[in-house]
Design a protein around this motif. Structure first.
Motif, PDB file in Angstrom:
ATOM      1  N   GLY A   1      -1.059   3.639  -5.862  1.00 11.79           N
ATOM      2  CA  GLY A   1       0.089   4.264  -5.201  1.00 11.79           C
ATOM      3  C   GLY A   1       1.017   3.234  -4.585  1.00 11.79           C
ATOM      4  O   GLY A   1       2.245   3.350  -4.670  1.00 11.79           O
ATOM      5  N   THR A   2       0.402   2.236  -3.989  1.00  8.00           N
ATOM      6  CA  THR A   2       1.224   1.262  -3.258  1.00  8.00           C
ATOM      7  C   THR A   2       1.967   0.297  -4.180  1.00  8.00           C
ATOM      8  O   THR A   2       2.892  -0.380  -3.730  1.00  8.00           O
ATOM      9  N   THR A   3       1.601   0.218  -5.439  1.00 12.24           N
ATOM     10  CA  THR A   3       2.375  -0.622  -6.372  1.00 12.24           C
ATOM     11  C   THR A   3       3.164   0.279  -7.321  1.00 12.24           C
ATOM     12  O   THR A   3       4.380   0.431  -7.163  1.00 12.24           O
ATOM     13  N   THR A   4       2.471   0.930  -8.245  1.00 11.31           N
ATOM     14  CA  THR A   4       3.151   1.731  -9.267  1.00 11.31           C
ATOM     15  C   THR A   4       3.875   2.934  -8.641  1.00 11.31           C
ATOM     16  O   THR A   4       5.038   3.208  -8.971  1.00 11.31           O
ATOM     17  N   GLY A   5       3.165   3.641  -7.750  1.00 11.20           N
ATOM     18  CA  GLY A   5       3.768   4.824  -7.123  1.00 11.20           C
ATOM     19  C   GLY A   5       5.013   4.451  -6.336  1.00 11.20           C
ATOM     20  O   GLY A   5       6.078   5.064  -6.484  1.00 11.20           O
ATOM     21  N   GLN A   6       4.859   3.414  -5.529  1.00 12.49           N
ATOM     22  CA  GLN A   6       5.982   2.960  -4.709  1.00 12.49           C
ATOM     23  C   GLN A   6       7.171   2.557  -5.598  1.00 12.49           C
ATOM     24  O   GLN A   6       8.324   2.847  -5.283  1.00 12.49           O
TER      25      GLN A   6
ATOM     26  N   ILE B   1       6.612   8.564   1.492  1.00 10.52           N
ATOM     27  CA  ILE B   1       7.522   8.778   0.363  1.00 10.52           C
ATOM     28  C   ILE B   1       8.875   9.286   0.864  1.00 10.52           C
ATOM     29  O   ILE B   1       9.933   8.823   0.423  1.00 10.52           O
ATOM     30  N   ALA B   2       8.832  10.211   1.815  1.00  7.21           N
ATOM     31  CA  ALA B   2      10.087  10.766   2.344  1.00  7.21           C
ATOM     32  C   ALA B   2      10.937   9.662   2.983  1.00  7.21           C
ATOM     33  O   ALA B   2      12.158   9.631   2.836  1.00  7.21           O
ATOM     34  N   LYS B   3      10.265   8.739   3.662  1.00 12.40           N
ATOM     35  CA  LYS B   3      10.961   7.639   4.331  1.00 12.40           C
ATOM     36  C   LYS B   3      11.705   6.753   3.324  1.00 12.40           C
ATOM     37  O   LYS B   3      12.831   6.336   3.545  1.00 12.40           O
ATOM     38  N   VAL B   4      11.041   6.503   2.200  1.00 18.71           N
ATOM     39  CA  VAL B   4      11.656   5.631   1.183  1.00 18.71           C
ATOM     40  C   VAL B   4      12.739   6.402   0.416  1.00 18.71           C
ATOM     41  O   VAL B   4      13.801   5.866   0.095  1.00 18.71           O
ATOM     42  N   ALA B   5      12.468   7.659   0.124  1.00 22.07           N
ATOM     43  CA  ALA B   5      13.366   8.424  -0.755  1.00 22.07           C
ATOM     44  C   ALA B   5      14.629   8.907  -0.045  1.00 22.07           C
ATOM     45  O   ALA B   5      15.684   9.035  -0.686  1.00 22.07           O
TER      46      ALA B   5
END
Ligand code: NAD
Length: 492
Positions: free
Chosen positions: A219-224, A247-251
């Motif tokens: 998650g922390t590499t591919t997902g991110q 995810i919400a923070k990044v998106a």
């Protein structure tokens, strides 16, 4: 025994690779993760830990497939989705065995629930897209008509968890591609196998290359990398609440459309006037199905005081009769927990329960299954608690552990049911119609089951409130999520 031998015939997953532009390919960097079999605790293969560059390749494939796929007629899209559904059904045994080996769930459960549901997802959205109508409004007195175009978004991201691997992966992919989008999807790194096998099924069904791209990794590499990619315009995510918040923070600054299906701590409320035998049988299932690793499991059981002692005795007797065993044994009710790390988390909660003066009525111990001593097996566990505020009643354990406590009145139980940060689902057992309506209105959740549990109709909206997520999936809700509404106003 025959079943187990068959399961062992599944080829080692050393062949797991990304599925990009209709082909299986290795990750650009030679970076691989171990894939464990929870039933044995052994590594049985490798999966790519894909980098940003792999995600970019998947995105480019999806981007170049989009102009053609988005213009493909809905009949043709529907035909391909239904073909995928048929091929999933044709591969039922193989997929169920693969799911079980990766996840630890009984093969019988994967065969009855997970794989048929994955097939239903494609069939349902293959049909739903043919009925997905746009709106029009005649603006009488203004000589104008408004109509709404429902346009596919472009390249979208789908990220799913390990508990119902193919079931939830396809629950996102099917509506996304039905609506004309192209997809970059990532299954959980803990359970990659059936997502990997889906690639060849999509190719065989004639899905044009690039419409679906599957990248594997953490998650922390591919997902991110999927979340951060500016060309991936919408994200449908199912997983933990903390991950959803991240995810919400990044998106958010990238203005991505988000659907977040997150954790749960669901109340199962039992009134004395219910159909007792039905309730008891279903409560065992809603507590321990899939080793209690379903976001919808009723992990907090509240029982009306007048039947509490009887329930406690009957429930514990039924739970003690559940057989923990190797997932391929036909008699197994409870398989292995998904990973060593998750097993430890659940065991830690049992220790927390003891420290909080919870009374373990049954279970609480590791089970050693002969021949599979390193597997992650745990007894189904029932803990009597005295307060709704204790940690094991407030935090998501996501394993074969439930709490029980009595209540005196509807007002009291409603307050306890709602006093939790989550709001995914609730189950209510009663034959009082007025109470049913009062409580269904007031329970702070996205889904209420009355006198049943996990009965799903794919046309209905699915999702939670509070820390259980934002947005709804299912039926036309999913097709709305995966399209942008554009209003056109014509003055005549
Ligand atoms: P998780 O949040 O750890 O992982 C889910 C997925 O997100 C995985 O594919 C993971 O690799 C990926 N991921 C992790 N960190 C990421 C990041 N920073 N950016 C992008 N992707 C990232 O959850 P899990 O442990 O796989 O699943 C268990 C959780 O899922 C439980 O909380 C359960 O309640 C929840 N769940 C919810 C529903 C629902 O419909 N509401 C259904 C099933 C499971």
């Amino acid at each position: 025994m025959a079943n187990r031998e068959k399961q062992d015939e599944i080829p080692a997953s050393t062949g797991i690779r990304n599925y990009i532009n209709g082909q299986y390919i290795n990750p650009i960097q030679d970076n691989w993760l171990d894939n464990y079999c929870p039933a044995t605790g052994e590594v049985y293969g490798k999966i790519p830990n894909s980098s940003k560059a792999d995600v970019e390749n998947a995105h480019l494939a999806a981007k170049s497939a989009f102009p053609s796929w988005s213009q493909t007629t809905f009949e043709e899209r529907s035909r391909i989705l239904i073909k995928i559904s048929e091929l999933l059904e044709d591969n039922l045994q193989r997929l169920a065995e693969a799911e079980s080996k990766d996840n630890g769930k009984p093969v019988s459960l994967a065969k009855e629930v997970d794989i048929p549901r994955a097939a239903s997802n494609f069939r349902f959205f293959g049909n739903a897209i043919t009925q997905f109508a746009s709106e029009s409004h005649e603006s009488v007195g203004q000589d104008a008509i408004n109509f709404t175009l429902r346009q596919p978004i472009g390249v979208v991201g789908c990220i799913s968890p390990w508990n119902l691997p193919l079931y939830l992966f396809t629950w996102k992919i099917a509506p996304a591609i039905a609506a004309g989008n192209c997809v970059v999807a990532k299954p959980s790194e803990v359970t990659p196998m059936t997502a990997y096998l889906l690639g060849e099924i999509c190719t065989a069904a004639g899905l044009p290359k690039g419409v679906l791209n599957i990248v594997h990794g953490l998650g922390t590499t591919t997902g991110q990398a999927i979340i951060e990619h500016p060309g991936i315009k919408a994200i449908s995510f199912t997983g933990g609440t903390a991950t959803g918040a991240q995810i919400a923070k990044v998106a958010a600054p990238l203005f991505k459309k988000l659907s977040l299906e997150l954790g749960g701590k669901n109340p199962n409320i039992i009134f004395a006037d219910c159909d007792y035998d039905d309730m008891l049988t279903t409560t065992v299932r809603s507590s321990f199905s899939n080793q209690g690793q379903i976001c919808l499991c009723g992990s907090r059981i509240f029982v009306e005081a007048s039947i509490y002692d009887k329930f406690k005795t009957d429930f514990v007797a039924k739970v003690k009769a559940l057989k923990v065993g190797h997932p391929s044994e036909a008699s197994t009710n409870i398989g292995a927990l998904v990973s060593k790390q998750h097993f430890k988390k659940v065991m830690d909660y049992i220790e927390i329960a003891k420290a909080e003066h919870g009374k373990i009525l049954c279970g609480g111990n590791k089970v050693v299954v002969k021949g599979y001593e390193n597997g992650y097996y745990l007894e189904p566990t029932v803990i009597e608690v005295v307060s709704n505020d204790c940690r094991i009643n407030q935090e998501e354990i996501f394993g074969p552990v439930v709490t029980i406590m009595p209540f005196e009145s509807e007002v009291e139980v409603l307050e306890m049911a709602n006093k939790v940060k989550y709001g995914l689902s609730a189950t209510l057992w009663t034959n009082d119609l007025k109470r049913t309506m009062r409580m269904a209105n007031q329970l702070q959740v996205g889904i209420v089951w009355i006198n049943t549990w996990m009965m799903r109709d794919l046309r209905t909206p699915f999702g939670g409130v509070k820390a259980s997520g934002i947005g709804r999936e299912g039926g036309f809700e999913a097709l709305r999520f995966f399209t942008e509404a554009k209003n056109v106003c014509i003055k005549y």
